[in-house]
Design a protein around this motif. Structure first.
Motif, PDB file in Angstrom:
ATOM      1  N   TRP A 165     -60.153  74.005 -64.482  1.00  0.00           N
ATOM      2  CA  TRP A 165     -60.117  72.784 -65.047  1.00  0.00           C
ATOM      3  C   TRP A 165     -58.338  72.798 -66.135  1.00  0.00           C
ATOM      4  O   TRP A 165     -58.080  71.397 -65.877  1.00  0.00           O
ATOM      5  CB  TRP A 165     -61.084  73.199 -66.017  1.00  0.00           C
ATOM      6  N   ASP A 214     -63.902  65.206 -69.335  1.00  0.00           N
ATOM      7  CA  ASP A 214     -63.676  67.096 -69.366  1.00  0.00           C
ATOM      8  C   ASP A 214     -65.269  67.686 -69.714  1.00  0.00           C
ATOM      9  O   ASP A 214     -65.439  68.587 -69.848  1.00  0.00           O
ATOM     10  CB  ASP A 214     -62.835  67.408 -70.084  1.00  0.00           C
ATOM     11  N   TRP A 249     -67.427  70.098 -67.801  1.00  0.00           N
ATOM     12  CA  TRP A 249     -66.677  71.348 -67.687  1.00  0.00           C
ATOM     13  C   TRP A 249     -66.886  72.046 -68.325  1.00  0.00           C
ATOM     14  O   TRP A 249     -67.311  73.197 -68.557  1.00  0.00           O
ATOM     15  CB  TRP A 249     -65.208  71.466 -67.116  1.00  0.00           C
ATOM     16  N   LEU A 272     -63.465  78.569 -62.615  1.00  0.00           N
ATOM     17  CA  LEU A 272     -63.140  77.684 -63.475  1.00  0.00           C
ATOM     18  C   LEU A 272     -62.544  77.068 -65.034  1.00  0.00           C
ATOM     19  O   LEU A 272     -61.972  76.112 -64.344  1.00  0.00           O
ATOM     20  CB  LEU A 272     -64.553  77.837 -64.287  1.00  0.00           C
ATOM     21  N   PHE A 303     -64.514  68.210 -60.617  1.00  0.00           N
ATOM     22  CA  PHE A 303     -66.275  69.886 -60.607  1.00  0.00           C
ATOM     23  C   PHE A 303     -66.843  69.528 -59.278  1.00  0.00           C
ATOM     24  O   PHE A 303     -67.336  70.254 -59.284  1.00  0.00           O
ATOM     25  CB  PHE A 303     -66.811  68.757 -61.593  1.00  0.00           C
TER      26      PHE A 303
END
Length: 211
Positions: free
Chosen positions: A91, A59, A62, A87, A146
């Motif tokens: 996420w 992650d 991100w 986003l 992503f």
């Protein structure tokens, strides 16, 4: 939805090829055959390469993108509100869905299944092997989500394809490192893209979520 697909057609065409290839491969080969075919073709160079590549499915990618968008928003004064919301929701949703499925299925991982099989297993130094919650592959979900997010937001064909190839390599690394079965990687890739596409359907406005 159609506009999202057509505006990023090359990304989704290559992704469809990946899905079809993965489906066919799993239909004609057993999980055991595929796992050991991948795991036994190894070298010190490949071990180091895939140990690095697999980190691209964490992650952290991100978080880096989020910080970059916030920098543009607050320092460069480029309006990024809708993109940041897109986003964050994508996420968080992909994390929640992945964790939910992992806990619901709680499938054993390759090392749990084959550790007493008597077959030679290439274990990469420095990689901690997990034994449960195999389905789906969280790293693969993260990498494909992503790549899909960036394809939709930035609309740069070269970047989209590079990130898609990166996501494929992340998925392959999870099998090479003996962390996941092909089905876990296959499902993770579809899950990652599906989450972002569904979210994009609600957020999609060309002037807002296209950077």
């Amino acid at each position: 939805m159609l506009k999202i697909l057509t505006n990023n057609r090359l990304f989704f065409i290559f992704f469809l090829v990946w899905v079809l290839f993965g489906a066919i491969l799993q239909l004609i080969s057993s999980p055991t055959d595929l796992m050991f075919l991948i795991n036994q073709h190894h070298s010190l160079e490949l071990d180091a390469f895939f140990r690095f590549v697999t980190t691209l499915g964490e992650d952290t990618i991100w978080l880096i993108l989020l910080l970059a968008l916030l920098y543009r928003h607050f320092v460069k004064k480029v309006k990024q509100t809708a993109i940041v919301k897109f986003l964050l929701i994508s996420w968080i949703l992909k994390v929640l869905v992945s964790l939910f499925l992992k806990n619901i299925f709680n499938h054993p991982r390759p090392i749990e299944v084959y550790q007493n099989s008597g077959r030679a297993i290439n274990l990469v130094e420095g990689v901690t092997l997990h034994h449960w919650q195999s389905f789906p592959s969280g790293h693969t979900t993260t990498a494909f989500a992503f790549a899909c997010f960036c394809a939709i937001v930035f609309r740069k064909t070269s970047l989209s394809i590079i990130l898609l190839v990166m996501a494929m390599l992340v998925g392959f690394s999870r099998m090479y490192l003996f962390q996941h079965f092909p089905r876990d990687v296959f499902a993770g890739s579809i899950l990652g893209v599906a989450v972002v596409v569904v979210m994009a359907k609600f957020f999609y406005k060309k002037e807002e979520i296209s950077a």
